[in-house]
Structures are given as C-alpha cells and as structure tokens.
Design a protein around this motif. Structure first.
Motif, PDB file in Angstrom:
ATOM      1  N   THR A  69       0.872  -1.166   0.000  1.00  0.00           N
ATOM      2  CA  THR A  69       0.000   0.000   0.000  1.00  0.00           C
ATOM      3  C   THR A  69       0.912   1.218   0.000  1.00  0.00           C
ATOM      4  O   THR A  69       1.841   1.294   0.815  1.00  0.00           O
ATOM      5  CB  THR A  69      -0.911   0.008   1.239  1.00  0.00           C
ATOM      6  N   ARG A 102      -3.855   3.315   7.524  1.00  0.00           N
ATOM      7  CA  ARG A 102      -2.562   3.368   6.845  1.00  0.00           C
ATOM      8  C   ARG A 102      -2.135   4.814   6.578  1.00  0.00           C
ATOM      9  O   ARG A 102      -0.955   5.148   6.665  1.00  0.00           O
ATOM     10  CB  ARG A 102      -2.606   2.549   5.564  1.00  0.00           C
ATOM     11  N   HIS A 151      -7.711   1.804   4.836  1.00  0.00           N
ATOM     12  CA  HIS A 151      -6.715   2.752   4.341  1.00  0.00           C
ATOM     13  C   HIS A 151      -6.649   4.024   5.186  1.00  0.00           C
ATOM     14  O   HIS A 151      -5.642   4.723   5.166  1.00  0.00           O
ATOM     15  CB  HIS A 151      -6.966   3.076   2.873  1.00  0.00           C
ATOM     16  N   ALA A 193       2.696  -1.360   4.192  1.00  0.00           N
ATOM     17  CA  ALA A 193       2.263   0.009   3.900  1.00  0.00           C
ATOM     18  C   ALA A 193       3.460   0.948   3.963  1.00  0.00           C
ATOM     19  O   ALA A 193       4.220   0.932   4.938  1.00  0.00           O
ATOM     20  CB  ALA A 193       1.196   0.459   4.893  1.00  0.00           C
ATOM     21  N   TRP A 211      -0.788   6.098   9.842  1.00  0.00           N
ATOM     22  CA  TRP A 211       0.563   5.581  10.059  1.00  0.00           C
ATOM     23  C   TRP A 211       1.576   6.396   9.259  1.00  0.00           C
ATOM     24  O   TRP A 211       2.638   6.747   9.767  1.00  0.00           O
ATOM     25  CB  TRP A 211       0.662   4.125   9.634  1.00  0.00           C
TER      26      TRP A 211
END
Length: 165
Positions: A25, A151, A148, A112, A154
């Motif tokens: 990702t 993510r 997502h 990711a 993050w």
C-alpha cells in the motif's frame, strides 16, 4: 487490480484454493505546494476504484523478485502517473481472507509505505480506477476503503517506528 500473469499460472494448478500473497500500500503524501511552501494540511493521493466506487490509496501485489519499495513506486506510477519514492515502512498488517466473485481466495500480508511525492500530475493510468486526485488528509472523500484510513495515519507519523498489527 488486474490479476498478474504469475497468479493466473498458479490458478491453473490450484484452482480457487487460498493463495498467500504479499501486497503493498503506497500512501503518497504531498506536504508542500509547487513553490515549496508548506500546505495547511498534508495532501494524500487517492484513486477511486472501478470495482466498488470507493476511494483508496494505491495498492497492489508484488511481482516475483520485486523489492517492496520498488513495487509501491511502480504501482503509484502505473495507476496515477505520479512519480514517488518510498520514505519508510509505515506498517505491516494482514488484510484477512478475500474471496473474489469468481471464487478465488487470497490472504494478503500488506506492507504500507509512507511515500514522498516527487513529480507529475494525477491521471487515470488504467481501468482499475475511475478518478485520481489529491485530498487534504483531514477531508477524505466518501465512500472510502476503511482500512486505508489507518494506513494514512501511520504514514503521517513521520519518523515513527513501523506499526505491526
């Protein structure tokens, strides 16, 4: 995403049985404008998926022998026309089992990446997407691919250690 040729070959032998696959990702962030001035809110590059109409960051499957960071940059370029580079691994997680309409089953382990925007203007690169655009991270469009969001968070934690779920 179109099914890679190596998976089509595997499916000839195993049919619809579960495959364990590595995925990436790519959370491409733009923190400055074209003149280098900081943006009020970082922007994230999103695609609107043609299969379900949801907005998401770019993701894909690693090709055999491909490095994860290179795979993330390749997916972004293919799907959006944007040049980017991996900054760090922001998180590693399991997507859980996915069952496709044709009966194929997969388990994805996702890596990711926080990605840095380098150049280019967003364009629809293939039939996986119906739209591509930059959005402020605090104003994500709907409907959205829920995992997502995490993510993106993050990736926004610049310099933070990799998250593992």
């Amino acid at each position: 995403m179109p099914t890679p040729e190596f998976i089509k070959e595997l499916r000839k032998d195993i049919g619809h049985k579960p495959l364990f696959l590595p995925g990436v990702t790519a959370v491409v962030l733009r923190r400055t404008d074209h003149d280098g001035a900081p943006l009020p809110s970082p922007e994230v590059l999103l695609v609107r998926r043609s299969d379900n109409g949801r907005w998401s960051v770019t993701s894909g499957i690693l090709e055999p022998g491909e490095e994860p960071g290179s795979s993330a940059a390749r997916e972004v370029l293919e799907e959006t026309g944007i040049e980017s580079r991996p900054v760090r691994v922001a998180g590693v997680s399991d997507h859980g089992q996915v069952r496709y309409p044709n009966g194929d089953e997969c388990w994805f382990t996702d890596i990711a990446f926080e990605m840095e925007y380098l150049s280019g203007e967003p364009v629809i690169g293939d039939d996986e997407s119906t739209d591509v655009a930059w959005f402020p991270v605090d104003a994500l469009p709907e409907p959205f691919v829920e995992p997502h969001r995490e993510r993106i968070q993050w990736a926004l934690e610049t310099g933070a250690p990799t998250r593992f779920r």
